[in-house]
Design a protein around this motif. Structure first.
Motif, PDB file in Angstrom:
ATOM      1  N   ASN B  12      12.494 -30.248 -30.317  1.00  0.00           N
ATOM      2  CA  ASN B  12      11.867 -29.082 -30.945  1.00  0.00           C
ATOM      3  C   ASN B  12      12.318 -27.859 -30.174  1.00  0.00           C
ATOM      4  O   ASN B  12      11.992 -27.719 -28.999  1.00  0.00           O
ATOM      5  CB  ASN B  12      10.347 -29.202 -30.938  1.00  0.00           C
ATOM      6  N   VAL B  13      13.098 -26.998 -30.812  1.00  0.00           N
ATOM      7  CA  VAL B  13      13.661 -25.853 -30.108  1.00  0.00           C
ATOM      8  C   VAL B  13      13.351 -24.581 -30.879  1.00  0.00           C
ATOM      9  O   VAL B  13      13.234 -24.598 -32.107  1.00  0.00           O
ATOM     10  CB  VAL B  13      15.184 -25.990 -29.905  1.00  0.00           C
ATOM     11  N   ALA B  17      17.976 -20.821 -29.939  1.00  0.00           N
ATOM     12  CA  ALA B  17      18.252 -21.617 -28.742  1.00  0.00           C
ATOM     13  C   ALA B  17      19.543 -22.411 -28.906  1.00  0.00           C
ATOM     14  O   ALA B  17      20.059 -22.600 -30.013  1.00  0.00           O
ATOM     15  CB  ALA B  17      17.094 -22.562 -28.460  1.00  0.00           C
ATOM     16  N   THR B  18      20.044 -22.882 -27.776  1.00  0.00           N
ATOM     17  CA  THR B  18      21.169 -23.809 -27.761  1.00  0.00           C
ATOM     18  C   THR B  18      20.633 -25.205 -27.465  1.00  0.00           C
ATOM     19  O   THR B  18      19.800 -25.383 -26.573  1.00  0.00           O
ATOM     20  CB  THR B  18      22.191 -23.403 -26.694  1.00  0.00           C
ATOM     21  N   VAL B  19      21.089 -26.172 -28.210  1.00  0.00           N
ATOM     22  CA  VAL B  19      20.610 -27.547 -28.026  1.00  0.00           C
ATOM     23  C   VAL B  19      21.803 -28.494 -28.050  1.00  0.00           C
ATOM     24  O   VAL B  19      22.795 -28.228 -28.744  1.00  0.00           O
ATOM     25  CB  VAL B  19      19.593 -27.925 -29.124  1.00  0.00           C
ATOM     26  N   LYS B  79      19.455 -22.250 -36.049  1.00  0.00           N
ATOM     27  CA  LYS B  79      18.822 -21.682 -37.241  1.00  0.00           C
ATOM     28  C   LYS B  79      17.770 -22.661 -37.754  1.00  0.00           C
ATOM     29  O   LYS B  79      17.854 -23.857 -37.528  1.00  0.00           O
ATOM     30  CB  LYS B  79      19.861 -21.439 -38.343  1.00  0.00           C
ATOM     31  N   LEU B  80      16.814 -22.109 -38.487  1.00  0.00           N
ATOM     32  CA  LEU B  80      15.795 -22.977 -39.085  1.00  0.00           C
ATOM     33  C   LEU B  80      16.452 -24.053 -39.952  1.00  0.00           C
ATOM     34  O   LEU B  80      15.992 -25.201 -40.003  1.00  0.00           O
ATOM     35  CB  LEU B  80      14.815 -22.161 -39.931  1.00  0.00           C
ATOM     36  N   SER B  81      17.543 -23.686 -40.604  1.00  0.00           N
ATOM     37  CA  SER B  81      18.234 -24.616 -41.505  1.00  0.00           C
ATOM     38  C   SER B  81      18.956 -25.741 -40.770  1.00  0.00           C
ATOM     39  O   SER B  81      19.452 -26.668 -41.411  1.00  0.00           O
ATOM     40  CB  SER B  81      19.236 -23.851 -42.377  1.00  0.00           C
ATOM     41  N   THR B 106      14.121 -30.214 -34.784  1.00  0.00           N
ATOM     42  CA  THR B 106      13.308 -29.234 -35.511  1.00  0.00           C
ATOM     43  C   THR B 106      13.476 -27.892 -34.821  1.00  0.00           C
ATOM     44  O   THR B 106      13.236 -27.778 -33.620  1.00  0.00           O
ATOM     45  CB  THR B 106      11.823 -29.625 -35.530  1.00  0.00           C
ATOM     46  N   VAL B 107      13.915 -26.902 -35.588  1.00  0.00           N
ATOM     47  CA  VAL B 107      14.041 -25.546 -35.080  1.00  0.00           C
ATOM     48  C   VAL B 107      12.805 -24.777 -35.497  1.00  0.00           C
ATOM     49  O   VAL B 107      12.475 -24.707 -36.696  1.00  0.00           O
ATOM     50  CB  VAL B 107      15.316 -24.870 -35.601  1.00  0.00           C
TER      51      VAL B 107
END
Lengths: 113, 109
Positions: B12-13, B17-19, B79-81, B106-107
């Motif tokens: 969950n970011v 953010a960078t993940v 992004k949320l997408s 999940t963003v």
């Protein structure tokens, strides 16, 4: 639109019933596959066909049969459905070398009661 | 050791953010690798392929570390997408592939 077409999208069977899942691709791919996807298990290969006229077992073939009808079509048959076969089934195809990955159909959600 | 292993998450970011996700594989002879994205109740779709050291496509970077037998997927400026499950795919013999169980992202706004 080019791609992989699967039918049906949803199906409910009673234990012991039979059915055939249909899959067709129009991308002139040589190889076709049937996977099932279960929670926590990822995608598992049921059967595959490297080319027209050939079929081979994958990781979980028991209870299933397949037919590579022609280059375009690859069907999956459940002869006597069991509750353990409740799953989401995906058909996929790729080029002979698989260099460009798979293209998947939209899936069939099968419930066996 | 399984043929391919992924951390299931969930990750969950916050937006922006960078993940990064890792995926380990057992077959040292594997040559080509893939990352797929799967949205809820949808089919997996090819996101990126990784053939040598790595591949970059916009905000997404996939890297291969043969010595340690893992591939990674880096997503910058989330992004949320981007919320989805990301599947790692490694080749088996012939023309078969092993799929990881997926990493859930999940963003959050």
């Amino acid at each position: 639109n080019a791609g992989v077409t699967q039918t049906p999208k949803f199906q409910v069977l009673k234990t012991g019933q039979s059915m055939t899942l249909q899959c067709a691709q129009d991308m002139n791919h040589n190889s076709m596959y049937w996977y099932r996807q279960d929670p926590g298990m990822g995608l598992r290969l049921i059967y595959y066909s490297a080319s027209e006229g050939t079929t081979d077992k994958g990781e979980v073939p028991n209870g299933y049969n397949v037919s590579r009808l022609n280059k375009r079509e690859f069907s999956l048959r459940l002869e006597s459905a069991a509750p353990s076969q409740t799953s989401v089934y995906f058909c996929a195809s790729c080029t002979l070398t698989g260099d460009y990955g798979y293209t998947f159909g939209s899936g069939t959600r099968l419930t066996v009661v | 050791r399984k043929e391919v292993e992924q951390d299931p998450g969930p990750f969950n970011v916050p937006e922006g953010a960078t993940v990064a996700f890792n995926c380990t594989y057992s077959n040292s002879a594997s040559q080509s690798f893939f990352w797929y994205r799967q949205d809820c109740r949808k089919e997996p779709k090819l996101l990126m392929s990784v053939y040598s050291s790595g591949n970059e496509d916009g905000r997404f970077t996939a890297q291969l570390n043969r010595a340690s037998q893992y591939i990674s997927l880096l997503i910058r400026d989330s992004k949320l997408s981007d919320s989805a499950t990301y599947l790692c795919v490694v080749p088996n013999t012939g023309n078969q592939f092993y799929f990881g169980t997926g990493t859930s992202l999940t963003v959050i706004p």
